[in-house]
Design an enzyme around this catalytic site. Structure first.
Site, PDB file in Angstrom:
ATOM      1  N   LYS A 294       0.839  -1.197   0.000  1.00  0.00           N
ATOM      2  CA  LYS A 294       0.000   0.000   0.000  1.00  0.00           C
ATOM      3  C   LYS A 294       0.874   1.247   0.000  1.00  0.00           C
ATOM      4  O   LYS A 294       1.852   1.337   0.752  1.00  0.00           O
ATOM      5  CB  LYS A 294      -0.919  -0.014   1.222  1.00  0.00           C
ATOM      6  CG  LYS A 294      -1.910   1.149   1.262  1.00  0.00           C
ATOM      7  CD  LYS A 294      -2.878   1.007   2.436  1.00  0.00           C
ATOM      8  CE  LYS A 294      -3.829   2.181   2.511  1.00  0.00           C
ATOM      9  NZ  LYS A 294      -4.787   2.041   3.634  1.00  0.00           N
TER      10      LYS A 294
ATOM     11  N   SER B 127     -10.637   1.312   6.499  1.00  0.00           N
ATOM     12  CA  SER B 127      -9.854   1.219   5.270  1.00  0.00           C
ATOM     13  C   SER B 127      -9.428  -0.193   4.884  1.00  0.00           C
ATOM     14  O   SER B 127      -8.946  -0.404   3.771  1.00  0.00           O
ATOM     15  CB  SER B 127      -8.608   2.110   5.372  1.00  0.00           C
ATOM     16  OG  SER B 127      -8.981   3.464   5.421  1.00  0.00           O
TER      17      SER B 127
ATOM     18  N   SER C 213      -9.182   3.242   2.448  1.00  0.00           N
ATOM     19  CA  SER C 213      -8.053   3.723   1.680  1.00  0.00           C
ATOM     20  C   SER C 213      -7.215   2.597   1.078  1.00  0.00           C
ATOM     21  O   SER C 213      -6.295   2.864   0.292  1.00  0.00           O
ATOM     22  CB  SER C 213      -7.174   4.621   2.555  1.00  0.00           C
ATOM     23  OG  SER C 213      -6.644   3.903   3.643  1.00  0.00           O
TER      24      SER C 213
END
Length: 470
Positions: free
Chosen positions: A77, A176, A152
């Site tokens: 990520k 997220s 996210s």
């Protein structure tokens, strides 16, 4: 899509260990799948050179096995540092910022044999559960390319759904790991706070809202990655107990009790059809021998929101005010970041104290519920994936959203008090869109929640039954 990229991570691992699959073959198949679908989805960014990756994979085939991730491609990520790759955080100021070393969680994955191929897309600074930013653009939902992949960890979830990765890391402050899991028909797990340590940077005592964690298409893969990520860091004060989750994942769940919280007595507005879609899962849980009972709203949703938004803005101001205070950089912050920072800077110490007292009160009430229930359950989201062009939803069910993140109110009861939570995928809705349920339990019930997820997956396998872009 080919048979190799459709395999689970543990199946890929076993095939490599037994010589039925080489790391080079897996890498070739992975890069082919990325080349085929990523231009449509935009989930993986900063992809490394293909020849370089193939050479690294061939080298893995010639070296002793490091761990269960040996030779398996992963993309990190884009909020975490992976040595030699950009850590843009979706912000132009950092678009070309090359990480000099791995963050701890990335180093742990590499130590288990993972080959880091690139990054997964995220919203700017990770703010907002919709993955778009001025550096890499928007990530699209593989099940409907006109819609959001969530966030996210939206790039991670979309890459899993589109079979570009078999397992992925992510992080979760405000849903997220859970929201994008629900919207991409995969599993996402928010661990007990402290179980997976972040970087020992800045304050490590006060801010307890965000955590790192795993995502996958199966609970077994997710448990394997959690066991790799987890483990206390002696430089940080909040390490959680560390029992492996994978070895016990196939435990019987018959007789366990779950409390159904629904929409919290109407406190969380829901998009039309989503509540009935979620409620259809209750008899499916009961078919597994689980006892499901309705639970009245146990605490004020408004109080949870007040506490959450205060502590969140305070934490974000602590991290980003250095850019806000620099006039040459402030205009490079997105409006939502500026709003959070200005709120955080406006609070007094007693404002923060009052918010933490509310948090403490909710934790005590929740603990009494877990004297009767093994887990509590909510819909993971308040709406289905929305159009990718939106910045955020401005209303749900006719009710206006007064902030950029009010539409995620439903995730805050869990994140506020650091409890573990698993998103389980549901059968596709009548509109053809994915959704999920969030099951959460007391601190350190990570393994028990993985067991509930595994029982669900063995019975229904929704995350494997329909591959997008096939």
């Amino acid at each position: 899509m080919n048979d190799i990229t459709n395999m689970t991570a543990l199946d890929q691992s076993q095939a490599i260990a037994e010589g039925q699959l080489s790391a080079a073959e897996l890498m070739e198949a992975t890069l082919s799948q990325i080349d085929r679908v990523n231009p449509q989805v935009n989930a993986i960014v900063s992809l490394r050179d293909a020849d370089e990756l193939m050479a690294e994979a061939r080298a893995m085939d010639e070296t002793p096995r490091k761990g269960w991730l040996h030779g398996i491609p992963v993309a990190v990520k884009d909020l975490a540092n992976a040595e030699g790759l950009p850590t843009s955080m979706g912000n132009p100021m950092f678009a070309n910022s090359i990480a000099p070393k791995d963050d701890l969680v990335v180093a742990r994955m590499r130590a288990a044999g993972a080959v880091v191929i690139g990054k997964t897309n995220t919203p700017e600074w990770g703010l907002g559960s919709h993955t778009f930013n001025p550096v890499h653009g928007a990530t699209r939902n593989p099940y409907d390319l006109s819609r959001s992949a969530g966030g996210s960890s939206g790039g991670a979830a979309a890459a899993l759904a589109a079979r570009m990765l078999s397992v992925a890391d992510g992080s979760d402050m405000m849903g997220s790991l859970r929201n994008p899991g629900a919207w991409n028909n995969v599993y996402g797990f928010r661990p007990t706070y402290g179980r997976v340590p972040s970087e020992p940077v800045g304050d490590n005592f006060l801010h307890q809202l965000a955590t790192l964690g795993p995502m996958a298409r199966t609970p077994r893969d997710m448990a394997a990655l959690l066991d790799t990520q987890a483990g206390a860091d002696p430089r940080q004060p909040h390490g959680a107990s560390y029992d492996l989750t994978l070895p016990s994942i196939d435990a019987h769940v018959k007789g366990r009790r779950i409390g159904w919280l629904g929409d919290w007595g109407g406190a969380f507005p829901m998009e039309a059809g989503l509540m009935s879609h979620s409620e259809e899962a209750i008899p499916q849980l009961e078919a597994l021998g689980i006892i499901v009972e309705p639970v009245a709203p146990p605490f004020s949703a408004d109080a949870i929101w007040e506490s959450w938004t205060t502590l969140r803005s305070w934490a974000i101001a602590g991290g980003l005010s250095v850019f806000y205070n620099d006039a040459s950089k402030r205009d490079q912050l997105k409006p939502e970041a500026i709003w959070e920072i200005e709120r955080g800077l406006s609070f007094s110490a007693m404002d923060v104290h009052r918010a933490s007292v509310l948090r403490s009160d909710w934790f005590k009430i929740c603990s009494t519920l877990f004297e009767h229930y093994d887990a509590l359950v909510l819909p993971t989201t308040q709406l289905y994936p929305f159009p990718v062009e939106w910045t955020y939803p401005t209303e749900i069910g006719g009710q206006a959203m007064d902030t950029y993140h009010r539409w995620m109110h439903i995730v805050t009861p869990v994140g506020l008090i650091g409890l573990p939570c698993i998103n389980i995928p549901l059968e596709m809705g009548a509109n053809g869109l994915p959704a999920g349920l969030s099951l959460f339990g007391p601190r350190d019930s990570d393994a028990a929640l993985m067991q509930l997820g595994q029982a669900w997956h063995k019975a229904y396998q929704y995350s494997l039954s329909r591959a997008p872009l096939s």
